[in-house]
Design an enzyme around this catalytic site. Structure first.
Site, short mmCIF file in Angstrom:
data_model
loop_
_atom_site.label_atom_id
_atom_site.label_comp_id
_atom_site.label_asym_id
_atom_site.label_seq_id
_atom_site.Cartn_x
_atom_site.Cartn_y
_atom_site.Cartn_z
N ASP A 25 0.86 -1.20 0.00
CA ASP A 25 0.00 0.00 0.00
C ASP A 25 0.89 1.24 0.00
OD1 ASP A 25 -2.41 -1.36 0.13
OD2 ASP A 25 -2.69 -1.07 2.29
N ARG B 269 -1.78 -0.58 -8.61
CA ARG B 269 -3.13 -0.14 -8.24
C ARG B 269 -3.12 1.39 -8.26
NH1 ARG B 269 -3.98 -0.80 -2.24
NH2 ARG B 269 -4.55 -2.96 -2.61
C1 LIG Z 1 -9.03 -1.01 -2.96
C2 LIG Z 1 -8.54 0.32 -2.46
C3 LIG Z 1 -7.23 0.43 -2.03
C4 LIG Z 1 -6.73 1.65 -1.61
N1 LIG Z 1 -5.41 1.76 -1.26
C5 LIG Z 1 -4.91 2.97 -0.93
C6 LIG Z 1 -3.52 3.16 -0.67
O1 LIG Z 1 -2.69 2.23 -0.75
N2 LIG Z 1 -3.09 4.41 -0.37
C7 LIG Z 1 -3.95 5.49 -0.28
O2 LIG Z 1 -3.50 6.61 -0.03
N3 LIG Z 1 -5.28 5.31 -0.48
C8 LIG Z 1 -5.78 4.11 -0.80
N4 LIG Z 1 -7.13 3.97 -1.04
C9 LIG Z 1 -8.06 5.09 -0.69
C10 LIG Z 1 -8.22 6.07 -1.82
O3 LIG Z 1 -7.03 6.78 -2.02
C11 LIG Z 1 -9.35 7.08 -1.52
O4 LIG Z 1 -9.04 7.79 -0.37
C12 LIG Z 1 -10.71 6.44 -1.32
O5 LIG Z 1 -10.91 5.35 -2.18
C13 LIG Z 1 -11.80 7.50 -1.59
O6 LIG Z 1 -11.81 7.93 -2.94
P1 LIG Z 1 -12.87 7.37 -4.00
O7 LIG Z 1 -12.31 7.58 -5.35
O8 LIG Z 1 -13.17 5.96 -3.67
O9 LIG Z 1 -14.19 8.16 -3.85
P2 LIG Z 1 -14.55 9.41 -2.91
O10 LIG Z 1 -13.60 10.51 -3.22
O11 LIG Z 1 -14.71 8.97 -1.49
O12 LIG Z 1 -15.95 9.75 -3.43
C14 LIG Z 1 -16.10 10.47 -4.61
C15 LIG Z 1 -17.53 10.45 -5.04
O13 LIG Z 1 -17.90 9.09 -5.25
C16 LIG Z 1 -19.24 8.90 -4.96
N5 LIG Z 1 -19.36 7.92 -3.85
C17 LIG Z 1 -18.34 7.42 -3.13
N6 LIG Z 1 -18.80 6.55 -2.21
C18 LIG Z 1 -20.15 6.50 -2.36
C19 LIG Z 1 -21.19 5.79 -1.71
N7 LIG Z 1 -20.96 4.97 -0.67
N8 LIG Z 1 -22.44 5.97 -2.13
C20 LIG Z 1 -22.71 6.81 -3.15
N9 LIG Z 1 -21.76 7.53 -3.81
C21 LIG Z 1 -20.51 7.37 -3.42
C22 LIG Z 1 -19.75 10.27 -4.51
O14 LIG Z 1 -20.21 10.94 -5.66
C23 LIG Z 1 -18.50 10.95 -4.02
O15 LIG Z 1 -18.57 12.35 -3.98
C24 LIG Z 1 -7.62 2.77 -1.52
C25 LIG Z 1 -8.93 2.66 -1.97
C26 LIG Z 1 -9.40 1.47 -2.45
C27 LIG Z 1 -10.79 1.39 -2.94
#
Ligand SMILES: Cc1cc2nc3c(=O)[nH]c(=O)nc-3n(C[C@H](O)[C@H](O)[C@H](O)COP(=O)(O)OP(=O)(O)OC[C@H]3O[C@@H](n4cnc5c(N)ncnc54)[C@H](O)[C@@H]3O)c2cc1C
Length: 283
Positions: free
Chosen positions: A109, A160
């Protein structure tokens, strides 16, 4: 003071591997692959680090014994990166030796920006030594990602892509969601064109819809990449995408050290705080 686990259970599959196994099997039975994550970060002493390295090795054994369709994710600050880089490298090697024996994959990660360069250094050395058994994460919000991505593609790294979860200053990272989405799209396009099976980690409907139309318009096979989402978020979307023929993997954390991970999830969305409050009042 330890907070009660029921607060975390939306995002965390249990406090032990045994707790997580039934949920893991259920998700596997729906065609969803898993990344298991033993929670914790920033370990400062060697005794706890040695125990954690062993716990990760035991997790790889457990995945094989339970016949799960799963890989693992680790954080280098759990393997001693805050103590000594060479010590961390030795622990990573121990773990990758076990991964090779068990024919399983380990992803490193990406943590906060204080660790980015060290994480790349250790990853590139591990990639040379262990090849396909190890992968890394890039964060679309970091300015440096534009350059890192060239080298990752050149080395055929297993990547990733995510937005980035840590609070970073503006000289290091993009601050506004529209800019982060634009960067995410640009890097994902390059990964889909040139990288070996990229993993696209987001719950963002705008990005998910964009990826689906991008691959449709460019005749990219659905099996050319994988969607990844976190346990407890968007499970319906995961199942929907899997039914549409996209490979989908759920990142499933477990363990007693859940507070920092849980706090990042709460910070990401106001709705998550509301969910926790209503859960508290139901108890
Ligand atoms: C598998 C995985 C591994 C990861 N690994 C790392 C890592 O190694 N290092 C790191 O820094 N970060 C990691 N992350 C976290 C990532 O960087 C983000 O902080 C996190 O995923 C939030 O960003 P997002 O793109 O998912 O959506 P967000 O920015 O949370 O959401 C954006 C938009 O998506 C829509 N949305 C999101 N969730 C919902 C919901 N539940 N219901 C309806 N609409 C919704 C909404 O429109 C929202 O405004 C990981 C995430 C995932 C999924």
């Amino acid at each position: 003071m330890r907070l009660p686990f029921f607060l975390a259970k939306r995002f965390v599959a249990g406090e032990t591997f045994a707790d997580a196994v039934p949920k893991a099997k259920e998700l596997n039975s729906k065609g969803l692959k898993l990344t298991l994550d033993l929670l914790g970060e920033n370990i400062k002493d060697r005794k706890t680090t040695d125990k954690t390295t062993q716990a990760y090795c035991d997790l790889l054994d457990g995945i094989r014994e339970q016949e799960l369709d799963a890989s693992i994710s680790i954080k280098l600050t759990m393997l001693g990166l805050d103590i000594d880089k060479e010590y961390c490298r030795d622990n990573l090697d121990k773990l990758l030796e076990k991964a090779k024996e068990r024919d399983l994959f380990v992803r490193i990660d990406m943590e906060g920006s204080d660790y980015t360069q060290m994480t790349f250094d250790l990853y590139y050395d591990a990639l040379e030594k262990w090849g396909k058994k190890v992968g890394i994460v890039i964060q679309a919000y970091l300015h440096r990602t534009r350059d890192d991505i060239d080298e990752l593609i050149e080395r055929q790294a297993n990547v990733r892509i995510c937005k980035g979860a840590y609070k970073e200053p503006s000289n290091i990272a993009l601050q506004n969601m529209a800019d982060i989405r634009t960067a995410f799209k640009e890097y994902t396009t390059r990964l889909i064109e040139a990288a070996n099976y990229p993993r696209i980690a987001t719950h963002d409907d705008i990005l998910i819809e964009w990826i689906r139309s991008h691959v449709r318009e460019n005749n990219v096979p659905k099996q050319r990449f994988e969607f990844q989402m976190l346990y407890g978020l968007r499970q319906n979307t995961c199942e929907f995408l899997a039914q549409k023929g996209y490979p989908v993997r759920i990142y499933m954390p477990f363990g007693t050290e859940w507070l920092p991970y849980y706090s990042r999830r709460l910070r990401e969305r106001k709705e998550n705080v509301w969910f926790i409050l209503t859960t508290m009042f139901k108890k």
